[in-house]
Design a protein around this motif. Structure first.
Motif, PDB file in Angstrom:
ATOM      1  N   LEU A  98      12.579 -25.797  29.095  1.00  0.00           N
ATOM      2  CA  LEU A  98      11.516 -26.242  28.767  1.00  0.00           C
ATOM      3  C   LEU A  98      11.621 -27.827  29.416  1.00  0.00           C
ATOM      4  CD1 LEU A  98       8.149 -26.992  29.992  1.00  0.00           C
ATOM      5  CD2 LEU A  98       7.736 -26.790  27.474  1.00  0.00           C
ATOM      6  N   ALA A  99      12.832 -27.187  28.073  1.00  0.00           N
ATOM      7  CA  ALA A  99      13.873 -28.679  28.088  1.00  0.00           C
ATOM      8  C   ALA A  99      14.046 -29.195  29.231  1.00  0.00           C
ATOM      9  CB  ALA A  99      15.253 -28.476  27.119  1.00  0.00           C
ATOM     10  N   ALA A 100      14.145 -28.728  29.957  1.00  0.00           N
ATOM     11  CA  ALA A 100      15.310 -28.802  31.513  1.00  0.00           C
ATOM     12  C   ALA A 100      14.755 -29.276  32.707  1.00  0.00           C
ATOM     13  CB  ALA A 100      16.370 -27.429  31.972  1.00  0.00           C
ATOM     14  N   GLY A 101      12.628 -28.652  32.183  1.00  0.00           N
ATOM     15  CA  GLY A 101      12.199 -29.785  33.167  1.00  0.00           C
ATOM     16  C   GLY A 101      11.248 -28.924  33.819  1.00  0.00           C
ATOM     17  N   TYR A 106       6.357 -24.507  37.570  1.00  0.00           N
ATOM     18  CA  TYR A 106       5.954 -26.365  37.549  1.00  0.00           C
ATOM     19  C   TYR A 106       7.329 -26.947  36.281  1.00  0.00           C
ATOM     20  CZ  TYR A 106       1.156 -25.914  37.979  1.00  0.00           C
ATOM     21  OH  TYR A 106      -0.010 -25.895  38.643  1.00  0.00           O
ATOM     22  N   ALA A 107       6.870 -27.866  37.754  1.00  0.00           N
ATOM     23  CA  ALA A 107       7.908 -29.007  36.641  1.00  0.00           C
ATOM     24  C   ALA A 107       7.301 -29.997  36.017  1.00  0.00           C
ATOM     25  CB  ALA A 107       8.867 -30.266  38.453  1.00  0.00           C
ATOM     26  N   TYR A 108       8.143 -30.076  35.112  1.00  0.00           N
ATOM     27  CA  TYR A 108       7.783 -30.995  33.352  1.00  0.00           C
ATOM     28  C   TYR A 108       8.424 -32.260  33.754  1.00  0.00           C
ATOM     29  CZ  TYR A 108       5.494 -27.192  32.503  1.00  0.00           C
ATOM     30  OH  TYR A 108       4.954 -25.656  32.026  1.00  0.00           O
ATOM     31  N   SER A 109       7.894 -33.942  33.253  1.00  0.00           N
ATOM     32  CA  SER A 109       8.784 -34.976  32.892  1.00  0.00           C
ATOM     33  C   SER A 109       7.960 -35.410  31.918  1.00  0.00           C
ATOM     34  CB  SER A 109       8.295 -35.312  34.541  1.00  0.00           C
ATOM     35  OG  SER A 109       6.504 -35.546  35.086  1.00  0.00           O
ATOM     36  N   GLN A 110       8.589 -36.048  31.370  1.00  0.00           N
ATOM     37  CA  GLN A 110       7.970 -37.445  30.531  1.00  0.00           C
ATOM     38  C   GLN A 110       7.170 -38.192  31.436  1.00  0.00           C
ATOM     39  OE1 GLN A 110       9.827 -37.331  26.968  1.00  0.00           O
ATOM     40  NE2 GLN A 110       8.708 -38.191  25.487  1.00  0.00           N
ATOM     41  N   MET A 111       5.993 -38.924  30.548  1.00  0.00           N
ATOM     42  CA  MET A 111       5.651 -40.056  31.465  1.00  0.00           C
ATOM     43  C   MET A 111       6.053 -41.336  30.197  1.00  0.00           C
ATOM     44  SD  MET A 111       1.663 -38.247  32.711  1.00  0.00           S
ATOM     45  CE  MET A 111       1.170 -40.417  32.514  1.00  0.00           C
ATOM     46  N   ASP A 112       5.652 -42.557  30.791  1.00  0.00           N
ATOM     47  CA  ASP A 112       5.603 -43.576  29.839  1.00  0.00           C
ATOM     48  C   ASP A 112       4.263 -43.591  29.696  1.00  0.00           C
ATOM     49  OD1 ASP A 112       8.093 -43.896  30.356  1.00  0.00           O
ATOM     50  OD2 ASP A 112       7.953 -46.044  32.567  1.00  0.00           O
ATOM     51  N   ALA A 130       2.884 -32.213  34.296  1.00  0.00           N
ATOM     52  CA  ALA A 130       3.382 -30.749  34.499  1.00  0.00           C
ATOM     53  C   ALA A 130       2.725 -30.871  35.883  1.00  0.00           C
ATOM     54  CB  ALA A 130       3.238 -29.998  33.949  1.00  0.00           C
ATOM     55  N   VAL A 131       3.653 -31.216  37.019  1.00  0.00           N
ATOM     56  CA  VAL A 131       2.914 -30.432  38.724  1.00  0.00           C
ATOM     57  C   VAL A 131       3.459 -29.011  39.259  1.00  0.00           C
ATOM     58  CG1 VAL A 131       2.913 -32.500  39.398  1.00  0.00           C
ATOM     59  CG2 VAL A 131       5.056 -31.563  40.000  1.00  0.00           C
ATOM     60  N   PRO A 132       3.033 -28.180  39.985  1.00  0.00           N
ATOM     61  CA  PRO A 132       3.294 -27.923  41.025  1.00  0.00           C
ATOM     62  C   PRO A 132       5.082 -27.863  41.519  1.00  0.00           C
ATOM     63  CG  PRO A 132       1.385 -28.152  41.856  1.00  0.00           C
ATOM     64  CD  PRO A 132       2.235 -28.742  40.591  1.00  0.00           C
ATOM     65  N   THR A 133       6.045 -27.151  41.658  1.00  0.00           N
ATOM     66  CA  THR A 133       6.934 -26.607  42.036  1.00  0.00           C
ATOM     67  C   THR A 133       7.021 -27.329  43.474  1.00  0.00           C
ATOM     68  OG1 THR A 133       7.660 -24.969  41.424  1.00  0.00           O
ATOM     69  CG2 THR A 133       9.022 -26.825  40.422  1.00  0.00           C
ATOM     70  N   GLY A 157      -3.562 -32.481  45.344  1.00  0.00           N
ATOM     71  CA  GLY A 157      -3.273 -32.413  46.813  1.00  0.00           C
ATOM     72  C   GLY A 157      -1.758 -32.538  46.859  1.00  0.00           C
ATOM     73  N   ASP A 158      -0.968 -32.572  45.689  1.00  0.00           N
ATOM     74  CA  ASP A 158       0.326 -32.522  46.181  1.00  0.00           C
ATOM     75  C   ASP A 158       0.815 -32.217  44.773  1.00  0.00           C
ATOM     76  OD1 ASP A 158       0.576 -35.227  44.779  1.00  0.00           O
ATOM     77  OD2 ASP A 158       0.608 -36.294  47.024  1.00  0.00           O
ATOM     78  N   SER A 159       2.203 -32.398  45.513  1.00  0.00           N
ATOM     79  CA  SER A 159       3.761 -32.308  43.498  1.00  0.00           C
ATOM     80  C   SER A 159       3.793 -33.384  43.458  1.00  0.00           C
ATOM     81  CB  SER A 159       4.342 -31.014  44.016  1.00  0.00           C
ATOM     82  OG  SER A 159       3.925 -30.403  44.439  1.00  0.00           O
ATOM     83  N   THR A 160       3.375 -34.934  43.828  1.00  0.00           N
ATOM     84  CA  THR A 160       3.598 -35.905  43.057  1.00  0.00           C
ATOM     85  C   THR A 160       3.775 -36.188  41.664  1.00  0.00           C
ATOM     86  OG1 THR A 160       3.289 -36.707  45.085  1.00  0.00           O
ATOM     87  CG2 THR A 160       3.700 -38.242  43.496  1.00  0.00           C
ATOM     88  N   PRO A 161       4.401 -36.118  40.922  1.00  0.00           N
ATOM     89  CA  PRO A 161       4.245 -36.851  39.337  1.00  0.00           C
ATOM     90  C   PRO A 161       3.896 -37.454  38.986  1.00  0.00           C
ATOM     91  CG  PRO A 161       6.819 -36.993  40.345  1.00  0.00           C
ATOM     92  CD  PRO A 161       6.193 -36.308  41.065  1.00  0.00           C
TER      93      PRO A 161
END
Length: 183
Positions: A98-101, A106-112, A130-133, A157-161
């Motif tokens: 999860l720390a690696a994202g 699923y792909a994880y990212s921190q938002m502003d 979190a978005v589907p890879t 409708g897509d995997s755009t974070p």
């Protein structure tokens, strides 16, 4: 003089083998789509649990003040994994994957997150996406969460974070099509 009787060789005929293959194909035609849907549902459940893990990790990070700055939130995913307590022991508030994202499709990212003046800093809170890879294959839902500890989702409708937390309140999230996850 009598000849020994000839018996047919043991085995299956071509027709019998073809029937077995057709039946196997029909069964696979029903089973494989169900298996794929089950995998997607499992990935989405895993993403929900990961978001809860991030919320809990941020609460623990702020309470323990690992970076000795007066109780801000952690500003990176990796920072929630690579912490050192007062005794010098490594602390992992979240799993390394999860720390690696990335975790379970699923792909994880921190938002502003922003304050009322438009500034960004961990003291203003945290938010994750979190978005589907592979949209449609590993999942359909996008998940977001923020510092009050609420998780929201929708099918984008897509995997755009989602990169910025721009909603003022829960009503604005709902108006944008996000659904609050009952926790």
């Amino acid at each position: 003089m009598s000849h020994p009787s000839r018996s047919a060789p043991a085995g299956f005929t071509l027709v019998e083998l073809m029937i077995v293959l057709v039946i196997t194909g029909i069964i696979a035609g029903f089973a494989i789509p169900n298996l794929m849907e089950s995998q997607k549902a499992g990935n989405e459940t895993g993403a929900e649990k990961a978001m809860k893990t991030l919320i809990d990790a941020q609460a623990n990070f702020m309470k323990a003040d690992y970076d000795n700055d007066g109780g801000d939130f952690c500003d990176t995913l990796a920072g929630l994994h690579d912490q050192v307590d007062a005794a010098g022991n490594m602390i992992a508030l979240i799993p390394a994957t999860l720390a690696a994202g990335s975790k379970e499709g699923y792909a994880y990212s921190q938002m502003d997150t922003y304050n009322t003046n438009g500034g960004t800093h961990p003291k203003y809170g945290f938010a994750y996406c979190a978005v589907p890879t592979l949209y449609g294959d590993t999942g359909r839902r996008t998940y977001i969460c923020h510092h009050p500890g609420v998780i929201w989702y929708k099918d984008q409708g897509d995997s755009t974070p989602v990169t910025d937390w721009t909603w003022a309140d829960d009503a604005a999230l709902a108006a944008a099509g996000w659904i609050r996850l009952d926790q």
